[in-house]
Design an enzyme around this catalytic site. Structure first.
Site, short mmCIF file in Angstrom:
data_model
loop_
_atom_site.label_atom_id
_atom_site.label_comp_id
_atom_site.label_asym_id
_atom_site.label_seq_id
_atom_site.Cartn_x
_atom_site.Cartn_y
_atom_site.Cartn_z
N ASP A 49 0.88 -1.17 0.00
CA ASP A 49 0.00 0.00 0.00
C ASP A 49 0.92 1.22 0.00
O ASP A 49 2.11 1.12 0.30
CB ASP A 49 -0.94 0.00 1.21
CG ASP A 49 -2.15 0.92 0.95
OD1 ASP A 49 -2.10 1.74 0.02
OD2 ASP A 49 -3.15 0.83 1.70
C1 BGC Z 1 -4.92 3.39 -0.07
C2 BGC Z 1 -5.04 2.40 -1.20
C3 BGC Z 1 -4.86 3.11 -2.51
C4 BGC Z 1 -3.51 3.81 -2.51
C5 BGC Z 1 -3.20 4.58 -3.77
C6 BGC Z 1 -3.66 4.22 -0.17
O1 BGC Z 1 -3.68 5.24 0.75
O2 BGC Z 1 -4.96 2.71 1.16
O3 BGC Z 1 -6.28 1.75 -1.15
O4 BGC Z 1 -4.98 2.22 -3.58
O5 BGC Z 1 -3.48 4.75 -1.45
O6 BGC Z 1 -3.99 5.69 -3.90
#
Ligand code: BGC
Length: 739
Positions: free
Chosen positions: A266
């Site tokens: 993530d």
């Molecule tokens: C989120 C993800 C997301 C990623 C990219 C993160 O903060 O938890 O779900 O895909 O950011 O935007």
């Protein structure tokens, strides 16, 4: 003759040239060669530096290819409800493209509420086509984290509280997306069930709850959906961050489930180079590079899996064994996506996608209550409809965190109703309350002016005065994806509706007996006025076609058929995590003391009456269930039983019913829930029509996870098959025995 010979030799030359050209194609570029051969060939041509470069981001949403070898970059995009607009290379701010306004699909809670696997396939296919057209290789979604508490700010992005429902719905979604040569990246693996302290909280959960509740949707995504990518989660498990967690990624995902795809972190979920090398991560994204270096140009080279990784290899402190494994996974992803020679071109912002979104929305909207058949609105007998509430006009596709979108258009509930009603009746509007007057996310602005400065008493008085003049009052409120109101990064602080909506609703109920409350949210909310309001509709976040879909339900163009994918508790203390005081935990730790008793498993077992049950949803028609029967009374562990039940539409309009099968283990060596969902089928029935629904039960439906044995166990003994229209509206039961 001479001419003929000349032509023949020319042809021969052409053919042999063709053959040579084919032969000369490098193995890794030759689509006719087996993938594993192509991977090994590409790997053998790469330098260590090139390999390491593939293991971390090069921009906010992309990672490096091998330019020298023509191996392309990998482009990712959120997900999961539409394709996010382009951001700048190294910032969240907008790139300012004018060709990136997408179709916004309903939030995943709504998809789960359709209880229709065909809708999941349609969703995946449509969003996959949008992703493909926008040249995205990886869609950052869907999210399948289990709904543990109604306060989790991201529940709207997930598929509800039940592992079986989430697992059945995620598989077709994945298939639909990946047939476009776009990978799904199922997230967030695992145990990411809250936003409070999400970067660090250590989740303590027993193995049984882990395997029975929190993992099945991921397992189905890997083994049945064959997802090509998975995203690690921010939180910790057994003290270690999940983006480089040896138990989750090496032991379970790779070794137990045989996952061959790519694990991405993530965004900002990586914290340690050694762990990221050893514990199953392939690509690092979103590390807060700004804080790692004063020179932003160097940001990406400072990632945990960039120069620090290269240095360890150069110093001989780690071998290239893990590196080759990571690059193998990434190359496999390349061949399936960016380098997929057979991938389609996709399509974007089409009417077909808008209609798909509308269909999913219409099937997911849940009619929670409909006393005196207030709904559907009979337009032939209606002169005036009063619409009250901020959510009747507020754009909801902007906001909520990374799932925020720049939608091509969004039809508000008020506009949808006005358009459909036309000149048949007058539609009047009053705001009633002021919630969130903002409307921007990462530079995308809704462009709405929602500023309202009148005092609350005036707004309520205006709304009630209007309500008194109308045949129907439609209140559209709920949450709105602003901070603490269904938003990434901010759990809700209470089950109650914000902005004093309860008071307004109670006043409206006194002003007009034909009151319909439409709750827009991805979460359960408290409804202290439930007995005073005849009709209640759960409206979710419905995307571009919001107003059209809601209106179709309200006026009866579409017969509602959605069912709740999670329980609505009367009060917060009724829900399991809160009964134990274990949300959001303290001192950096949260213990899932409720174990497997999540959602309806808890309410059933503890005999707590919910406000609205898991699986509940009404229709404008009525259904009559026959008695469930079985082809035999006994089965063995290698055997199957087929259960059948007739369902008849006894009303006067066509409608769909979701027939649900739950299993009850009557006697067990371990505590088991009173019932667990093990089958569901949505059937469309014309007035008077009867259909027979069948379910096949094998030992997997009877098993629990035995933590001691680390295995699924089906204990011989007596079971009950329970057929319900919800988890509490039980139609019939049948006993059978596992020998
Ligand atoms: C989120 C993800 C997301 C990623 C990219 C993160 O903060 O938890 O779900 O895909 O950011 O935007």
């Amino acid at each position: 003759m001479l001419r003929k010979i000349k032509i023949a030799s020319l042809l021969l030359a052409a053919i042999s040239f063709g053959t040579n050209a084919q032969d000369n194609v490098a193995v890794y570029l030759n689509g006719a060669k087996p993938v594993d051969e192509r991977i090994e060939d590409a790997l053998s041509r790469m330098t260590v530096k090139e390999k390491v470069a593939m293991c971390h981001a090069q921009s906010k949403f992309s990672s490096t290819g091998v330019p020298r070898l023509g191996i392309p970059e990998i482009w990712t995009s959120d997900g999961p409800h539409g394709i996010r607009p382009e951001v700048l290379w190294n910032e969240w701010g907008q790139a300012g493209w004018t060709n990136d306004s997408c179709i916004a699909f309903p939030a995943l809670t709504c998809l789960a509420a359709t209880w229709n696997k065909d809708m999941a396939l349609l969703y995946g296919k449509s969003i996959g086509e949008e992703a493909r057209y926008r040249k995205k290789d990886v869609l950052l979604g869907p999210g399948v984290n289990i709904y543990r508490s109604p306060l989790n700010g991201r529940n709207f992005e997930y598929l509800g509280e039940d592992p079986f429902l989430a697992a059945r719905m995620v598989v077709p979604y994945i298939k639909g997306v990946q047939q476009n040569g776009v990978a799904t990246c199922v997230k967030h693996f695992a145990l990411n069930n809250q936003e409070t302290n999400r970067d660090n909280v250590n989740v303590v959960v027993d193995d049984r709850a882990l395997y029975e509740i929190y993992l099945p949707a991921f397992k189905a995504a890997v083994q049945e959906g064959e997802t090509w990518a998975i995203m690690g989660s921010y939180n910790r498990y057994r003290g270690l961050h999940c983006c480089h967690n040896p138990y989750l990624l090496n032991d379970i995902l790779r070794n137990e489930w045989g996952f061959k795809g790519v694990v991405v972190s993530d965004w900002g979920g990586v914290h340690n180079t050694q762990q990221a090398i050893a514990n199953g991560l392939d690509i690092e994204f979103g590390t807060k590079a700004d804080s790692l270096t004063p020179n932003p140009v160097d940001d990406y080279s400072k990632y945990f899996l960039a120069t620090p990784y290269l240095d360890l290899i150069r110093k001989g402190e780690v071998s290239t064994k893990e590196l080759d494994e990571k690059v193998r996974h990434i190359l496999r992803l390349e061949f399936l996506t960016a380098m997929n020679l057979n991938k389609p071109f996709g399509s974007f912002g089409t009417q077909e996608h808008a209609l798909a979104g509308r269909k999913i929305a219409e099937e997911g909207i849940v009619l929670l209550q409909n006393k005196n058949n207030v709904l559907p609105i009979d337009l032939s007998k209606t002169k005036r409809i009063a619409v009250i509430g901020e959510n009747a006009i507020k754009m909801m596709t902007v906001g909520g965190g990374s799932s925020s979108l720049k939608a091509r258009y969004e039809i508000s509930p008020l506009d949808g109703l006005k358009k459909r009603v036309g000149s048949q009746a007058e539609v009047v509007y009053a705001r009633g309350y002021v919630g969130d007057q903002g409307g921007s996310y990462d530079g995308v602005v809704s462009g709405q002016n929602l500023i309202e400065n009148r005092p609350e008493a005036d707004l309520i008085a205006e709304a009630c005065a209007l309500a008194k003049t109308a045949d129907y009052v439609i209140f559209v409120g709920g949450l709105n994806k602003s901070r603490y109101q269904d938003c990434e990064g901010f759990d809700r602080q209470t089950l109650a509706l914000p902005y004093n909506q309860d008071k307004l609703i109670s006043e409206l109920a006194k002003a007009n007996k034909n009151l319909v409350v439409v709750n827009i949210s991805g979460n359960a909310v408290a409804m202290p006025w439930v007995n005073d309001v005849p009709a209640i509709v759960q409206g979710w976040y419905l995307g571009s076609e919001t107003g059209n879909a809601l209106t179709a339900i309200l006026v009866g163009d579409v017969n509602p058929s959605g069912k709740l994918p999670f329980t609505f508790p009367v009060k917060l203390q009724d829900s399991p995590a809160h009964a134990f005081g274990e949300f959001p935990g303290e001192n950096g730790e949260v213990t899932y003391k409720e174990g497997i008793f999540v959602g309806y498993r808890w309410f059933d077992t503890k005999n707590i009456k919910p406000l609205f049950s898991f699986g509940h949803g009404l229709s404008y028609t009525t259904f009559e269930y026959g008695k469930v029967t079985a082809n035999k009374k006994e089965m063995t562990a290698s055997d199957k039983i087929t259960l059948t039940v007739d369902v008849k539409n006894t009303g006067d309009r066509a409608g769909s019913e979701v027939v649900q099968l739950y299993i009850h283990d009557l006697k067990s060596s371990v505590p088991r829930p009173v019932k667990e969902l093990k089958g569901f089928e949505k059937v469309l029935l014309q007035p008077g029509e009867t259909k027979t629904v069948s379910f096949i039960v094998d030992k997997t439906a009877l098993s629990f996870f035995d933590a001691g044995k680390h295995a699924w166990v089906a204990e011989p003994g007596d079971f009950e098959a329970i057929i319900g229209a919800s988890s509490t509206d039980i139609k019939s039961k049948l006993g059978f025995t596992l020998k």
